[in-house]
Design a protein around this motif. Structure first.
Motif, mmCIF file in Angstrom:
data_model
loop_
_atom_site.group_PDB
_atom_site.id
_atom_site.type_symbol
_atom_site.label_atom_id
_atom_site.label_comp_id
_atom_site.label_asym_id
_atom_site.label_seq_id
_atom_site.Cartn_x
_atom_site.Cartn_y
_atom_site.Cartn_z
ATOM 1 N N GLU A 110 0.850 -1.185 0.000
ATOM 2 C CA GLU A 110 0.000 0.000 0.000
ATOM 3 C C GLU A 110 0.883 1.231 0.000
ATOM 4 O O GLU A 110 1.859 1.310 0.732
ATOM 5 N N ARG A 111 0.494 2.187 -0.834
ATOM 6 C CA ARG A 111 1.279 3.417 -0.914
ATOM 7 C C ARG A 111 0.805 4.375 0.156
ATOM 8 O O ARG A 111 -0.366 4.692 0.250
ATOM 9 N N VAL A 112 1.750 4.805 0.934
ATOM 10 C CA VAL A 112 1.448 5.738 2.008
ATOM 11 C C VAL A 112 1.980 7.101 1.611
ATOM 12 O O VAL A 112 3.164 7.251 1.332
ATOM 13 N N VAL A 113 1.090 8.060 1.545
ATOM 14 C CA VAL A 113 1.523 9.427 1.265
ATOM 15 C C VAL A 113 1.696 10.111 2.601
ATOM 16 O O VAL A 113 0.744 10.301 3.351
ATOM 17 N N GLY A 114 2.917 10.392 2.901
ATOM 18 C CA GLY A 114 3.218 10.977 4.201
ATOM 19 C C GLY A 114 3.773 12.368 4.052
ATOM 20 O O GLY A 114 3.721 12.976 2.972
ATOM 21 N N PRO A 115 4.290 12.859 5.120
ATOM 22 C CA PRO A 115 4.886 14.195 5.060
ATOM 23 C C PRO A 115 6.045 14.219 4.079
ATOM 24 O O PRO A 115 6.706 13.203 3.852
ATOM 25 N N GLY A 116 6.267 15.319 3.472
ATOM 26 C CA GLY A 116 7.287 15.463 2.429
ATOM 27 C C GLY A 116 8.693 15.317 2.947
ATOM 28 O O GLY A 116 8.967 15.341 4.140
ATOM 29 N N VAL A 117 9.577 15.140 1.993
ATOM 30 C CA VAL A 117 10.997 15.019 2.297
ATOM 31 C C VAL A 117 11.686 16.199 1.652
ATOM 32 O O VAL A 117 11.432 16.507 0.494
ATOM 33 N N ASN A 118 12.519 16.850 2.376
ATOM 34 C CA ASN A 118 13.236 17.989 1.812
ATOM 35 C C ASN A 118 14.336 17.491 0.891
ATOM 36 O O ASN A 118 15.203 16.748 1.301
ATOM 37 N N GLY A 119 14.262 17.888 -0.375
ATOM 38 C CA GLY A 119 15.260 17.483 -1.353
ATOM 39 C C GLY A 119 16.449 18.412 -1.299
ATOM 40 O O GLY A 119 16.551 19.288 -0.454
ATOM 41 N N PRO A 120 17.352 18.241 -2.255
ATOM 42 C CA PRO A 120 18.549 19.071 -2.256
ATOM 43 C C PRO A 120 18.231 20.543 -2.495
ATOM 44 O O PRO A 120 18.952 21.414 -2.085
ATOM 45 N N ARG A 121 17.079 20.825 -3.195
ATOM 46 C CA ARG A 121 16.739 22.212 -3.466
ATOM 47 C C ARG A 121 15.860 22.802 -2.370
ATOM 48 O O ARG A 121 15.388 23.913 -2.488
ATOM 49 N N GLY A 122 15.583 21.985 -1.354
ATOM 50 C CA GLY A 122 14.755 22.476 -0.268
ATOM 51 C C GLY A 122 13.278 22.391 -0.588
ATOM 52 O O GLY A 122 12.455 22.882 0.158
ATOM 53 N N ALA A 123 12.899 21.738 -1.701
ATOM 54 C CA ALA A 123 11.498 21.638 -2.083
ATOM 55 C C ALA A 123 10.839 20.522 -1.297
ATOM 56 O O ALA A 123 11.457 19.516 -0.977
ATOM 57 N N ASP A 124 9.571 20.676 -0.978
ATOM 58 C CA ASP A 124 8.815 19.665 -0.249
ATOM 59 C C ASP A 124 8.281 18.662 -1.255
ATOM 60 O O ASP A 124 7.462 19.013 -2.098
ATOM 61 N N GLN A 125 8.745 17.412 -1.180
ATOM 62 C CA GLN A 125 8.334 16.386 -2.133
ATOM 63 C C GLN A 125 7.726 15.224 -1.371
ATOM 64 O O GLN A 125 8.123 14.922 -0.258
ATOM 65 N N THR A 126 6.754 14.526 -1.996
ATOM 66 C CA THR A 126 6.165 13.339 -1.371
ATOM 67 C C THR A 126 6.539 12.106 -2.168
ATOM 68 O O THR A 126 6.761 12.167 -3.373
ATOM 69 N N ARG A 131 10.689 0.951 -4.999
ATOM 70 C CA ARG A 131 11.094 -0.362 -5.492
ATOM 71 C C ARG A 131 12.474 -0.647 -4.920
ATOM 72 O O ARG A 131 13.441 -0.022 -5.293
ATOM 73 N N GLY A 132 12.499 -1.597 -3.984
ATOM 74 C CA GLY A 132 13.760 -1.908 -3.323
ATOM 75 C C GLY A 132 14.229 -0.724 -2.506
ATOM 76 O O GLY A 132 13.482 -0.168 -1.715
ATOM 77 N N HIS A 133 15.459 -0.291 -2.729
ATOM 78 C CA HIS A 133 15.994 0.844 -1.986
ATOM 79 C C HIS A 133 15.784 2.168 -2.724
ATOM 80 O O HIS A 133 16.165 3.222 -2.236
ATOM 81 N N LEU A 134 15.165 2.119 -3.921
ATOM 82 C CA LEU A 134 14.935 3.328 -4.706
ATOM 83 C C LEU A 134 13.558 3.895 -4.413
ATOM 84 O O LEU A 134 12.588 3.166 -4.206
ATOM 85 N N ARG A 135 13.451 5.225 -4.432
ATOM 86 C CA ARG A 135 12.162 5.898 -4.222
ATOM 87 C C ARG A 135 11.846 6.796 -5.392
ATOM 88 O O ARG A 135 12.748 7.424 -5.965
ATOM 89 N N VAL A 136 10.583 6.888 -5.731
ATOM 90 C CA VAL A 136 10.117 7.824 -6.750
ATOM 91 C C VAL A 136 9.445 8.961 -6.003
ATOM 92 O O VAL A 136 8.516 8.739 -5.222
ATOM 93 N N LEU A 137 9.912 10.173 -6.241
ATOM 94 C CA LEU A 137 9.357 11.336 -5.552
ATOM 95 C C LEU A 137 8.598 12.196 -6.547
ATOM 96 O O LEU A 137 9.022 12.384 -7.694
ATOM 97 N N ARG A 138 7.480 12.729 -6.099
ATOM 98 C CA ARG A 138 6.708 13.662 -6.914
ATOM 99 C C ARG A 138 7.346 15.038 -6.830
ATOM 100 O O ARG A 138 7.772 15.472 -5.778
#
Length: 142
Positions: A110-126, A131-138
């Motif tokens: 099940e996909r859980v949409v949680g609080p965003g993660v701050n990327g290198p540009r400081g943008a809030d991404q979810t 898949r495995g250790h890789l993540r797809v961020l919006r």
């Protein structure tokens, strides 16, 4: 044939009369014994258990086939003692549990949409997927 001081040397062919392996007690069965059968006459009970460590005169050693097909006289009870070291036979419950585990493993997470993660540009991404250790961020634009 060569001779020694004690007499003629005999062949090193193993004898069929004495064997280090215990054999089934049933007539004309030469298979290796895996279980020991004991009768308890006072209780009208036949006890079938793992192979005894020593051959007893009032016990019968049986091979796997004869121990599975064992029946007792009418009115008698058969008690089958299991060896803790022997693997247990799978039951219907075991098969059902295995099928449920396979279904659970095949189900997509099940996909859980949680609080965003701050990327290198400081943008809030979810997180959109994983898949495995890789993540797809919006991206914040979509």
């Amino acid at each position: 044939m060569r001779e020694s001081r004690r007499g003629p040397l005999k062949s090193a062919v193993p004898s069929n009369i004495v064997s280090p392996v215990r054999r089934c007690s049933r007539t004309a069965c030469g298979r290796s014994a895996v279980a020991t059968l004991t009768y308890v006459y006072a209780d009208s009970t036949a006890v079938l258990g793992p192979l005894a460590t020593h051959a007893e005169p009032h016990c019968y050693d049986l091979c796997a086939e004869h121990s599975e097909r064992l029946t007792a006289p009418r009115g008698w009870e058969v008690v089958r003692l299991t060896d803790g070291l022997a693997p247990a036979r799978p039951s219907g419950d075991d098969l059902e549990a295995l099928a449920n585990a396979v279904r659970e493993a095949a189900r997509p997470p099940e996909r859980v949409v949680g609080p965003g993660v701050n990327g290198p540009r400081g943008a809030d991404q979810t997180e959109a997927g994983r898949r495995g250790h890789l993540r797809v961020l919006r991206s914040p634009d979509s």
